[in-house]
Scaffold this motif. Structure first.
Motif, mmCIF file in Angstrom:
data_model
loop_
_atom_site.group_PDB
_atom_site.id
_atom_site.type_symbol
_atom_site.label_atom_id
_atom_site.label_comp_id
_atom_site.label_asym_id
_atom_site.label_seq_id
_atom_site.Cartn_x
_atom_site.Cartn_y
_atom_site.Cartn_z
ATOM 1 N N SER A 19 -10.407 80.816 86.548
ATOM 2 C CA SER A 19 -11.787 80.455 86.190
ATOM 3 C C SER A 19 -12.013 80.400 84.682
ATOM 4 O O SER A 19 -12.999 80.930 84.169
ATOM 5 N N LEU A 20 -11.096 79.738 83.972
ATOM 6 C CA LEU A 20 -11.213 79.603 82.524
ATOM 7 C C LEU A 20 -12.476 78.829 82.149
ATOM 8 O O LEU A 20 -12.770 77.783 82.720
ATOM 9 N N GLN A 21 -13.195 79.350 81.164
ATOM 10 C CA GLN A 21 -14.299 78.604 80.587
ATOM 11 C C GLN A 21 -13.817 77.923 79.311
ATOM 12 O O GLN A 21 -12.807 78.303 78.726
ATOM 13 N N ASN A 22 -14.516 76.882 78.902
ATOM 14 C CA ASN A 22 -14.154 76.166 77.677
ATOM 15 C C ASN A 22 -12.681 75.773 77.676
ATOM 16 O O ASN A 22 -11.957 75.977 76.699
ATOM 17 N N TRP A 23 -12.244 75.207 78.785
ATOM 18 C CA TRP A 23 -10.830 74.881 78.926
ATOM 19 C C TRP A 23 -10.476 73.483 78.415
ATOM 20 O O TRP A 23 -9.299 73.145 78.275
ATOM 21 N N GLY A 24 -11.473 72.652 78.156
ATOM 22 C CA GLY A 24 -11.196 71.314 77.634
ATOM 23 C C GLY A 24 -11.727 70.195 78.491
ATOM 24 O O GLY A 24 -11.171 69.084 78.488
ATOM 25 N N ALA A 25 -12.802 70.436 79.223
ATOM 26 C CA ALA A 25 -13.349 69.423 80.141
ATOM 27 C C ALA A 25 -13.833 68.177 79.412
ATOM 28 O O ALA A 25 -13.849 67.079 79.999
ATOM 29 N N ASP A 26 -14.230 68.308 78.142
ATOM 30 C CA ASP A 26 -14.825 67.185 77.422
ATOM 31 C C ASP A 26 -13.867 66.017 77.236
ATOM 32 O O ASP A 26 -14.301 64.868 77.089
ATOM 33 N N THR A 27 -12.552 66.282 77.277
ATOM 34 C CA THR A 27 -11.581 65.189 77.094
ATOM 35 C C THR A 27 -10.791 64.869 78.363
ATOM 36 O O THR A 27 -9.919 64.003 78.344
ATOM 37 N N TRP A 28 -11.109 65.547 79.452
ATOM 38 C CA TRP A 28 -10.294 65.393 80.666
ATOM 39 C C TRP A 28 -10.435 64.006 81.296
ATOM 40 O O TRP A 28 -9.461 63.457 81.825
ATOM 41 N N ALA A 29 -11.638 63.443 81.250
ATOM 42 C CA ALA A 29 -11.851 62.132 81.885
ATOM 43 C C ALA A 29 -10.981 61.051 81.254
ATOM 44 O O ALA A 29 -10.580 60.095 81.924
ATOM 45 N N THR A 30 -10.686 61.198 79.961
ATOM 46 C CA THR A 30 -9.849 60.209 79.269
ATOM 47 C C THR A 30 -8.496 60.808 78.887
ATOM 48 O O THR A 30 -7.892 60.409 77.891
ATOM 49 N N ASP A 31 -8.049 61.770 79.672
ATOM 50 C CA ASP A 31 -6.788 62.454 79.384
ATOM 51 C C ASP A 31 -5.651 61.439 79.269
ATOM 52 O O ASP A 31 -5.403 60.664 80.202
ATOM 53 N N PRO A 32 -4.942 61.409 78.139
ATOM 54 C CA PRO A 32 -3.874 60.424 77.952
ATOM 55 C C PRO A 32 -2.680 60.627 78.868
ATOM 56 O O PRO A 32 -1.842 59.733 78.998
ATOM 57 N N TYR A 33 -2.615 61.795 79.525
ATOM 58 C CA TYR A 33 -1.490 62.074 80.414
ATOM 59 C C TYR A 33 -1.828 61.807 81.883
ATOM 60 O O TYR A 33 -1.029 62.111 82.768
ATOM 61 N N GLY A 34 -3.010 61.295 82.141
ATOM 62 C CA GLY A 34 -3.383 60.888 83.498
ATOM 63 C C GLY A 34 -3.603 62.035 84.458
ATOM 64 O O GLY A 34 -3.389 61.889 85.665
ATOM 65 N N ARG A 35 -4.084 63.169 83.954
ATOM 66 C CA ARG A 35 -4.242 64.328 84.821
ATOM 67 C C ARG A 35 -5.590 64.378 85.533
ATOM 68 O O ARG A 35 -5.833 65.305 86.317
ATOM 69 N N SER A 36 -6.476 63.420 85.278
ATOM 70 C CA SER A 36 -7.812 63.444 85.883
ATOM 71 C C SER A 36 -7.912 62.537 87.099
ATOM 72 O O SER A 36 -8.999 62.091 87.472
ATOM 73 N N THR A 37 -6.783 62.264 87.748
ATOM 74 C CA THR A 37 -6.747 61.351 88.897
ATOM 75 C C THR A 37 -7.747 61.733 89.972
ATOM 76 O O THR A 37 -8.383 60.868 90.580
ATOM 77 N N PHE A 38 -7.892 63.029 90.215
ATOM 78 C CA PHE A 38 -8.752 63.488 91.307
ATOM 79 C C PHE A 38 -10.165 63.833 90.843
ATOM 80 O O PHE A 38 -11.003 64.210 91.656
ATOM 81 N N GLY A 39 -10.428 63.739 89.526
ATOM 82 C CA GLY A 39 -11.751 64.028 89.007
ATOM 83 C C GLY A 39 -11.719 65.020 87.863
ATOM 84 O O GLY A 39 -10.660 65.536 87.484
ATOM 85 N N VAL A 40 -12.883 65.297 87.301
ATOM 86 C CA VAL A 40 -13.018 66.228 86.173
ATOM 87 C C VAL A 40 -13.594 67.543 86.671
ATOM 88 O O VAL A 40 -14.721 67.582 87.172
ATOM 89 N N PRO A 41 -12.852 68.641 86.568
ATOM 90 C CA PRO A 41 -13.353 69.957 87.004
ATOM 91 C C PRO A 41 -14.553 70.399 86.171
ATOM 92 O O PRO A 41 -14.762 69.908 85.060
ATOM 93 N N PRO A 42 -15.340 71.326 86.702
ATOM 94 C CA PRO A 42 -16.487 71.843 85.953
ATOM 95 C C PRO A 42 -16.056 72.434 84.611
ATOM 96 O O PRO A 42 -14.988 73.037 84.496
ATOM 97 N N ALA A 43 -16.918 72.266 83.603
ATOM 98 C CA ALA A 43 -16.586 72.742 82.259
ATOM 99 C C ALA A 43 -16.436 74.252 82.194
ATOM 100 O O ALA A 43 -15.719 74.771 81.340
ATOM 101 N N ASN A 44 -17.089 74.975 83.104
ATOM 102 C CA ASN A 44 -17.045 76.442 83.058
ATOM 103 C C ASN A 44 -16.013 77.039 84.000
ATOM 104 O O ASN A 44 -15.999 78.239 84.226
ATOM 105 N N ASN A 45 -15.130 76.193 84.556
ATOM 106 C CA ASN A 45 -14.119 76.715 85.480
ATOM 107 C C ASN A 45 -12.925 75.763 85.523
ATOM 108 O O ASN A 45 -13.022 74.645 86.037
ATOM 109 N N GLY A 46 -11.785 76.232 84.981
ATOM 110 C CA GLY A 46 -10.617 75.371 84.865
ATOM 111 C C GLY A 46 -9.614 75.459 86.002
ATOM 112 O O GLY A 46 -8.497 74.948 85.877
#
Length: 505
Positions: free
Chosen positions: A289-316
């Motif tokens: 349940s990491l907070q501030n894990w980096g959600a702000d850049t996940w949607a455009t992640d250059p490594y393609g890790r957001s295939t299934f969606g962007v997790p909540p910003a307060n829980n990684g």
């Protein structure tokens, strides 16, 4: 360079463990127990390097005679040990010993840039405010009377003693030390489920002290394979802990590994060119349940890790899962991850990601573990097992296993016995409870049924025939438990910051 004059003698496991614990006790008072590891492990490793250098020097002399040159002798040595940087040089320094130790460790790292860079961590050995001369000498003298070369100890002994000290630190220090230590029986179970094989490439994106990677090598060896054919990889954000991982692997006689330091979400470093490297086995017990894990850049992640969606910003939690699935090799890949039960039923953004992952049919099994197994959390946890290619009889289905009753009660933490681990592993591999003792319950559940429950994976819905209302109450209680633990952690962090700022309670 002065060689140690201590006579070599074969140590017992108990003697070795007693020495390590005495080293920790030498620091009591000036050093917080949660920080013992940062001091004890580098000194242990320095003594090991020096004693092994002596052993290799003796072999070189036996093979080539007293007239050997430094260039020829270098072929006998695992690590380069610069002049003046031997253990004996440091232990023989009566004043400003911390300055000498710091200088020696830095020079050793510089002389071995490909293998030992950063291995000793970032302790300020010369800072006598943090570590008084008397405490440092007591720490060094604990190791002075033992030899750590191959004639005195073997890799199994050293590795086991190292794990012993990790466990003792976690027990003595609670959450602060437990953050980087996963109980051995949990690691053993997860590795059995993933079945590492000779030649596999293994990765742990939150490797901590390296225990998961080491256990995969032990499993291959116990199955009759050659662990040296494995390629072990880990990333760890904490400098001290990443250094401990490197030392741990070396002390277990493992040399073909890559441990990198950095933020796995913001700066993944296990790469193949500009892409994430793929692995046969990806295994982890990441921070929950990491907070501030980096959600702000996940949607455009250059490594393609957001295939299934962007997790909540307060829980990684789902960010770890998405990262691990992205790094799983097509065809042969397996993923095993320790997670809080909340990932099974949380709604909103997490619920949509869970739905998409289930629709991809990568999730093979959900295994609920007994309560109170971990030093760092008391909340219930589960194992999630994913496969790039599931067995035909499990395609379109998820194996649900409730193993919450398979444990041995303990004073502070519960444990799982070897019988418990074997029973859970056999149940997973065969899809049935083979021990017949009623300690396990399991069922293969069709994805259509899971979809009918809104892609909720709460084990009770499928194994205990709970009504929706009962399941909702259980989920609410688990969510409440997680929230309370988050609050307690935040209060602890605040208290430490206030103390550091000079405010006393």
């Amino acid at each position: 360079m002065t060689l140690s004059s201590t006579e070599a003698g074969h140590l017992t496991q108990q003697q070795l463990e007693s020495t390590l614990w005495a080293a920790a006790n030498a620091l009591r008072g000036p050093v917080d127990p949660g920080d013992f590891k940062a001091y004890v492990f580098p000194v242990l490793f320095f003594k090991w390097i020096s004693d092994n250098w002596d052993h290799e020097h003796a072999e070189a002399v036996d093979a080539l005679g007293e007239d050997i040159t430094a260039e020829v002798e270098a072929e006998f040595h695992t690590f380069t040990l610069p002049d003046g940087c031997h253990w004996a040089d440091v232990i023989g320094t009566a004043q400003n010993t911390g300055v000498k130790l710091d200088w020696a460790l830095q020079r050793i790292q510089t002389a071995n840039p490909d293998t030992l860079r950063g291995v000793f961590g970032d302790v300020q050995w010369a800072n006598t405010e943090r570590l008084p001369q008397s405490a440092l000498m007591a720490l060094l003298n604990t190791f002075q009377g033992v030899r750590l070369d191959p004639d005195s100890v073997n890799g199994d002994m050293l590795g086991s003693a190292y794990e012993y000290l990790l466990r003792e630190f976690a027990e003595a220090s609670g959450k602060k030390a437990g953050e980087f230590f996963t109980p051995r029986h949990v690691v053993h179970l997860l590795v059995q489920l993933l079945d590492p094989r000779p030649g596999d490439e293994i990765a742990d994106p939150a490797c901590g002290s390296g225990g998961m990677l080491i256990e995969t090598a032990l499993a291959v060896r116990e199955a009759g394979g050659n662990p040296n054919t494995l390629r072990l990889n880990g990333q760890e954000i904490n400098l001290t802990t990443s250094a401990i991982a490197k030392m741990n692997l070396y002390l277990h006689d493992l040399e073909d590994f890559t441990i990198v330091r950095g933020d796995t979400f913001r700066e993944p470093k296990l790469l193949y060119g500009a892409r994430l490297k793929r692995f046969d086995v990806v295994i982890a017990n990441p921070p929950f349940s990491l907070q501030n894990w980096g959600a702000d850049t996940w949607a455009t992640d250059p490594y393609g890790r957001s295939t299934f969606g962007v997790p909540p910003a307060n829980n990684g939690d789902f960010a770890w899962i998405e990262h691990m699935l992205t790094t799983m090799k097509p065809g042969t890949g397996r993923v095993g991850v320790v997670m809080p039960h909340g990932v099974l039923f949380r709604g909103q953004g997490a619920g949509k990601i869970r739905e998409e992952i289930l629709k991809s049919d990568l999730l093979e099994a959900v295994i609920g573990l007994p309560n109170n197994l971990f030093y760092s959390t008391s909340i219930p946890v589960c194992l999630l097992i994913f496969r790039a290619t599931k067995p035909l009889d499990r395609a379109g289905r998820v194996l649900m296993v409730d193993a919450s009753k398979r444990f041995v009660p303990g004073k502070n933490q519960n444990t799982m016995s070897e019988d418990d681990v074997e029973a859970i592993s056999a149940a997973y591999h065969r899809g049935e409870d083979v021990d017949g003792e009623g300690g396990l319950s399991l069922r293969l559940v069709d994805l259509d049924e899971i979809a009918g429950n809104g892609y909720d994976l709460n084990i009770g819905r499928y194994l205990r025939a709970e009504t929706a209302a009962e399941a909702n109450v259980e989920e609410a209680l688990l969510a409440y438990q997680e929230a309370r633990e988050k609050l307690a952690t935040a209060e602890s962090v605040l208290a430490e910051k206030l103390k550091a700022a000079g405010f006393n309670a």
